[in-house]
Design a protein around this motif. Structure first.
Motif, PDB file in Angstrom:
ATOM      1  N   SER A  19      -0.289   1.197  -5.088  1.00  0.00           N
ATOM      2  CA  SER A  19       0.794   0.256  -4.814  1.00  0.00           C
ATOM      3  C   SER A  19       1.962   0.351  -5.781  1.00  0.00           C
ATOM      4  O   SER A  19       2.973  -0.281  -5.569  1.00  0.00           O
ATOM      5  CB  SER A  19       0.254  -1.172  -4.810  1.00  0.00           C
ATOM      6  OG  SER A  19      -0.277  -1.485  -6.065  1.00  0.00           O
TER       7      SER A  19
ATOM      8  N   HIS B  41       0.848  -1.198   0.000  1.00  0.00           N
ATOM      9  CA  HIS B  41       0.000   0.000   0.000  1.00  0.00           C
ATOM     10  C   HIS B  41       0.878   1.239   0.000  1.00  0.00           C
ATOM     11  O   HIS B  41       1.918   1.282   0.642  1.00  0.00           O
ATOM     12  CB  HIS B  41      -0.952   0.009   1.208  1.00  0.00           C
ATOM     13  CG  HIS B  41      -0.250   0.184   2.520  1.00  0.00           C
ATOM     14  ND1 HIS B  41      -0.315   1.352   3.239  1.00  0.00           N
ATOM     15  CD2 HIS B  41       0.537  -0.646   3.234  1.00  0.00           C
ATOM     16  CE1 HIS B  41       0.401   1.213   4.339  1.00  0.00           C
ATOM     17  NE2 HIS B  41       0.923   0.010   4.363  1.00  0.00           N
TER      18      HIS B  41
ATOM     19  N   GLU C 152      -6.695   2.756   0.461  1.00  0.00           N
ATOM     20  CA  GLU C 152      -5.465   3.047  -0.291  1.00  0.00           C
ATOM     21  C   GLU C 152      -5.272   2.129  -1.489  1.00  0.00           C
ATOM     22  O   GLU C 152      -4.179   2.039  -2.028  1.00  0.00           O
ATOM     23  CB  GLU C 152      -4.257   2.954   0.653  1.00  0.00           C
ATOM     24  CG  GLU C 152      -4.303   4.006   1.739  1.00  0.00           C
ATOM     25  CD  GLU C 152      -3.302   3.775   2.852  1.00  0.00           C
ATOM     26  OE1 GLU C 152      -2.373   2.969   2.688  1.00  0.00           O
ATOM     27  OE2 GLU C 152      -3.454   4.422   3.906  1.00  0.00           O
ATOM     28  N   LYS C 153      -6.317   1.486  -1.931  1.00  0.00           N
ATOM     29  CA  LYS C 153      -6.213   0.630  -3.117  1.00  0.00           C
ATOM     30  C   LYS C 153      -5.779   1.471  -4.312  1.00  0.00           C
ATOM     31  O   LYS C 153      -6.186   2.607  -4.456  1.00  0.00           O
ATOM     32  CB  LYS C 153      -7.548  -0.036  -3.417  1.00  0.00           C
ATOM     33  CG  LYS C 153      -7.850  -1.183  -2.500  1.00  0.00           C
ATOM     34  CD  LYS C 153      -9.080  -1.921  -2.981  1.00  0.00           C
ATOM     35  CE  LYS C 153      -9.188  -3.197  -2.185  1.00  0.00           C
ATOM     36  NZ  LYS C 153     -10.141  -4.110  -2.757  1.00  0.00           N
TER      37      LYS C 153
ATOM     38  N   TYR D 222      -6.142  -1.472   3.493  1.00  0.00           N
ATOM     39  CA  TYR D 222      -6.760  -2.448   2.602  1.00  0.00           C
ATOM     40  C   TYR D 222      -7.998  -1.967   1.862  1.00  0.00           C
ATOM     41  O   TYR D 222      -8.387  -2.567   0.861  1.00  0.00           O
ATOM     42  CB  TYR D 222      -7.088  -3.728   3.377  1.00  0.00           C
ATOM     43  CG  TYR D 222      -5.829  -4.443   3.797  1.00  0.00           C
ATOM     44  CD1 TYR D 222      -5.074  -5.164   2.880  1.00  0.00           C
ATOM     45  CD2 TYR D 222      -5.373  -4.357   5.103  1.00  0.00           C
ATOM     46  CE1 TYR D 222      -3.906  -5.798   3.249  1.00  0.00           C
ATOM     47  CE2 TYR D 222      -4.191  -4.997   5.483  1.00  0.00           C
ATOM     48  CZ  TYR D 222      -3.470  -5.714   4.556  1.00  0.00           C
ATOM     49  OH  TYR D 222      -2.309  -6.332   4.928  1.00  0.00           O
TER      50      TYR D 222
END
Length: 195
Positions: A190, A42, A186-187, A183
């Protein structure tokens, strides 16, 4: 307003404890405001650590703050500073990755871990914060156990984490806020940089 500016605005408004100015000055002398929050999971991007810290603060305040029982300064300290241990923790490099469209190999940036002070995760954050300002017991416990069962020392079943969550509700609130932020909120953050 960017994440750094939002972090500093919350910090300066909510945290008035002795040593707060010195801690913020120290944070500015590190890579805290430019570091990622992880290597690939993340907020693995420039400024991801401060983005994650602000996100955890937002979740804590939106979902878990009870004005009759909770303290705004404690929430700000726990949420904004729980991952201070990640300052000066990541190293930026490049690696060759095959471009699936062209078949050509390209240099891509990535982060690796280079921990110069391997003291643990939550406990390292507590240690670094307390070099500048004194934490309340509830704050230290919350920061120490914010990783919950993902913390190496909690594996195998630890009574300490159970007792911490039972005795200090802020520890549960920080853990839940960290999970939701990581989870659910903050998708899509990455990649070290996105095209």
């Amino acid at each position: 307003m960017g994440y750094k500016e939002e972090f500093e605005a919350i910090y300066l408004e909510k945290i008035k404890r002795d040593g707060a100015a010195e801690l913020l000055s120290w944070l500015n002398s590190t890579d805290f405001f430019t570091a990622p929050a992880s290597t690939k999971f993340h907020c693995a991007c420039l400024g991801g650590l401060v983005q994650h810290s602000v996100s955890v603060y937002r979740v804590m305040m939106e979902k878990h703050f009870d004005p009759a029982a909770d303290n705004e300064e404690s929430f700000a300290i726990c949420a904004l500073l729980h991952d201070v241990c990640k300052a000066q923790f990541y190293k930026k490099g490049t690696r060759n990755v095959k471009n699936e469209e062209t078949g050509a190999w390209e240099k891509r940036p990535y982060y690796s871990i280079e921990d110069s002070y391997p003291y643990g995760h939550g406990e390292k954050s507590v240690f670094l914060i307390e070099r500048f300002l004194r934490l309340k017991t509830s704050e230290a416990i919350a920061i120490r156990w914010h990783m919950g069962g993902f913390d190496d020392s909690a594996k195998g079943g630890s009574f300490a984490i159970s007792q911490a969550y039972e005795k200090y509700p802020i520890a549960v609130k920080l853990h839940l806020s960290d999970l939701e932020s990581t989870y659910l909120r903050e998708k899509g953050t990455s990649a070290i940089h996105r095209k």
